[in-house]
Write a protein that holds these residues in place. Structure first.
Motif, PDB file in Angstrom:
ATOM      1  N   ALA A  31      47.094  37.580  48.711  1.00  0.00           N
ATOM      2  CA  ALA A  31      45.732  37.031  48.780  1.00  0.00           C
ATOM      3  C   ALA A  31      45.811  35.527  49.024  1.00  0.00           C
ATOM      4  CB  ALA A  31      44.994  37.296  47.467  1.00  0.00           C
ATOM      5  N   VAL A  52      44.367  32.213  47.752  1.00  0.00           N
ATOM      6  CA  VAL A  52      43.684  31.791  46.523  1.00  0.00           C
ATOM      7  C   VAL A  52      43.342  30.306  46.632  1.00  0.00           C
ATOM      8  CG1 VAL A  52      43.852  31.586  44.012  1.00  0.00           C
ATOM      9  CG2 VAL A  52      44.937  33.515  45.181  1.00  0.00           C
ATOM     10  N   LEU A  98      41.747  41.753  39.619  1.00  0.00           N
ATOM     11  CA  LEU A  98      40.496  41.912  40.373  1.00  0.00           C
ATOM     12  C   LEU A  98      39.317  42.006  39.417  1.00  0.00           C
ATOM     13  CD1 LEU A  98      41.669  44.441  43.114  1.00  0.00           C
ATOM     14  CD2 LEU A  98      40.992  42.045  43.452  1.00  0.00           C
ATOM     15  N   ARG A 111      39.005  29.503  40.217  1.00  0.00           N
ATOM     16  CA  ARG A 111      40.156  30.096  40.906  1.00  0.00           C
ATOM     17  C   ARG A 111      39.631  31.323  41.640  1.00  0.00           C
ATOM     18  NH1 ARG A 111      44.650  33.441  39.844  1.00  0.00           N
ATOM     19  NH2 ARG A 111      46.512  32.691  40.921  1.00  0.00           N
ATOM     20  N   LEU A 112      39.531  31.187  42.958  1.00  0.00           N
ATOM     21  CA  LEU A 112      38.759  32.152  43.743  1.00  0.00           C
ATOM     22  C   LEU A 112      39.549  32.635  44.948  1.00  0.00           C
ATOM     23  CD1 LEU A 112      35.858  33.352  44.533  1.00  0.00           C
ATOM     24  CD2 LEU A 112      35.558  31.249  45.867  1.00  0.00           C
ATOM     25  N   VAL A 113      39.460  33.940  45.204  1.00  0.00           N
ATOM     26  CA  VAL A 113      39.863  34.446  46.522  1.00  0.00           C
ATOM     27  C   VAL A 113      38.615  34.364  47.388  1.00  0.00           C
ATOM     28  CG1 VAL A 113      40.648  36.440  47.843  1.00  0.00           C
ATOM     29  CG2 VAL A 113      41.580  36.025  45.553  1.00  0.00           C
ATOM     30  N   ARG A 141      32.981  35.933  42.862  1.00  0.00           N
ATOM     31  CA  ARG A 141      33.973  36.996  42.600  1.00  0.00           C
ATOM     32  C   ARG A 141      34.908  37.046  43.802  1.00  0.00           C
ATOM     33  NH1 ARG A 141      33.398  42.536  41.899  1.00  0.00           N
ATOM     34  NH2 ARG A 141      31.713  42.237  40.454  1.00  0.00           N
ATOM     35  N   HIS A 142      36.132  37.525  43.547  1.00  0.00           N
ATOM     36  CA  HIS A 142      37.131  37.532  44.605  1.00  0.00           C
ATOM     37  C   HIS A 142      36.615  38.283  45.840  1.00  0.00           C
ATOM     38  CE1 HIS A 142      39.697  35.512  41.961  1.00  0.00           C
ATOM     39  NE2 HIS A 142      40.408  36.506  41.474  1.00  0.00           N
ATOM     40  N   ALA A 171      42.118  38.942  51.075  1.00  0.00           N
ATOM     41  CA  ALA A 171      43.113  39.615  50.243  1.00  0.00           C
ATOM     42  C   ALA A 171      43.289  41.042  50.738  1.00  0.00           C
ATOM     43  CB  ALA A 171      42.636  39.641  48.783  1.00  0.00           C
ATOM     44  N   ALA A 217      40.377  44.518  47.297  1.00  0.00           N
ATOM     45  CA  ALA A 217      39.160  43.934  46.713  1.00  0.00           C
ATOM     46  C   ALA A 217      38.481  44.987  45.843  1.00  0.00           C
ATOM     47  CB  ALA A 217      38.214  43.485  47.820  1.00  0.00           C
TER      48      ALA A 217
END
Ligand code: NAP
Length: 332
Positions: free
Chosen positions: A8, A10, A30, A63-65, A99-100, A104, A107
């Motif tokens: 992913a 990040v 996740l 801290r995000l995807v 949210r991520h 990636a 998910a």
């Protein structure tokens, strides 16, 4: 599934960090949701480029995807309406923001976010369109629901080489509209190839601003730019015309007068692709695989990249340098 490792991109926007890059996560990291998806494609949007910056005003978790849109195959579902193996699209709501998201290989989202893949599209073509294509489609749908038709006159598209703009040019031309494409780039032949009838320079960039009312030029405007370009576009709107306003690459301010509204009956229609109720979202996607499907989908791709190409792609987007869409492939 809980321990499965996947790659992913990040973005860490915590104070003093502001670091981003490709990492390995596990499925246990996740967020909650009924549907786990093997991501095949995502798109790179202007908003994604803002999400990796602490001053971007987009990331809602530190801290995000990122990745505000994705398409892929369901690998796990606890929802009776969506089955493993199904091909799906997800975008909007808090995806890639709170949210991520799609940058990636895996998910997880709530079932209420999921759009079943419409007939006429697959994961790749859906993400050539992505959020930008959905926004272009919403713009056309809202203008036409207000009564616009090709017989009313030309439609101006601002930011015409960008994701929203390029897809709007092609979509409108396919629907029989005369399209005036406004761009800051040397991209005349490319835009004519997408179906533009005429290519104009960027609006609102000259030393002398447009007057409050200029000659009546266009019946409608698709505007992902805002700022001075929007003020200028409003002043040349034909009587009864409307602007579908979605973006702010040209600034969030709007300095105009009431004259286009009270003399020409102009309207500005706000386009919000993020919070659209899911039934309306599914309905518009179904049309994007059908009567709103652009004919030049492959021609709209600026570049196809992997996770390692994201940094450079996002820099280009922030500089306004894209010509069409950046497609992120997470191919097996
Ligand atoms: N409301 C929503 O739901 C929604 C959804 C999607 C996107 N958006 C917003 O829409 C905007 C465009 O998104 P996108 O994905 O199409 O971005 P993009 O691919 O980066 O395209 C933006 C285009 O705008 C033009 N541009 C750049 N800087 C400019 C400036 N200073 N003045 C005038 N034009 C400029 C450029 O086209 P030319 O060189 O051809 O002029 C650029 O390629 C962004 O603000 C994005 O956040 C909103």
């Amino acid at each position: 599934m809980g321990g499965e490792a996947f790659r992913a991109f990040v973005a860490d926007t915590r104070d003093g960090l502001e670091a981003s890059g490709v990492s390995t996560l596990t499925a246990a990291e996740l967020p909650q949701g009924e549907i786990t998806i093997r991501v095949e494609y995502s798109g790179v949007n202007y908003k994604d480029a803002l999400a990796v910056r602490r001053d971007g005003g987009v990331a809602a978790i530190p801290r995000l995807v990122p990745g505000i849109d994705l398409a892929g195959t369901v690998v796990d579902s606890t929802d009776s309406g969506i089955a493993a193996g199904q091909s799906v699209i997800v975008h909007g709501y808090d995806l890639g923001v709170g949210r991520h998201g799609g940058f990636a290989e895996l998910a997880r989202v709530p079932a209420a976010y999921v759009v079943p893949m419409p007939a006429g599209l697959d994961a790749r073509s859906a993400m050539v369109l992505g959020t930008a294509g959905f926004t272009a489609a919403m713009s056309v749908v809202q203008l036409e629901e207000r009564g616009l038709s090709a017989a009313d006159g030309p439609v101006l598209v601002l930011g015409a080489t960008g994701g929203v703009g390029a897809i709007a040019v092609n979509m409108l031309a396919d629907r029989g509209y005369e399209v005036l494409a406004s761009t800051g780039k040397d991209a005349r032949d490319w835009l004519l190839g997408l179906g533009a009838s005429e290519v104009l320079p960027r609006l609102g960039t000259g030393d002398s601003p447009a007057g409050p009312l200029e000659g009546e030029e266009w019946a409608a405007v698709v505007d992902p730019v805002g700022g001075r370009a929007l003020a200028s576009a409003l002043s040349s709107l034909r009587w009864g015309g409307a602007v579908a306003q979605s973006g702010m690459v040209g600034g969030i301010g709007l300095k105009t007068t009431v004259l286009p509204f009270i003399i020409r009956g102009a309207a500005i229609l706000g386009i919000n692709s993020v919070d659209v109720p899911i039934d309306r979202r599914r309905e518009i996607w179904a049309r994007m695989g059908d009567d709103l499907k652009p004919s030049c989908l492959e021609g709209i791709i600026d570049r196809e990249i992997g996770l390692d190409g994201l940094e450079a792609a996002m820099t280009t987007l922030l500089e306004g340098g894209a010509r069409g869409r950046f497609l992120l492939s997470l191919g097996a």
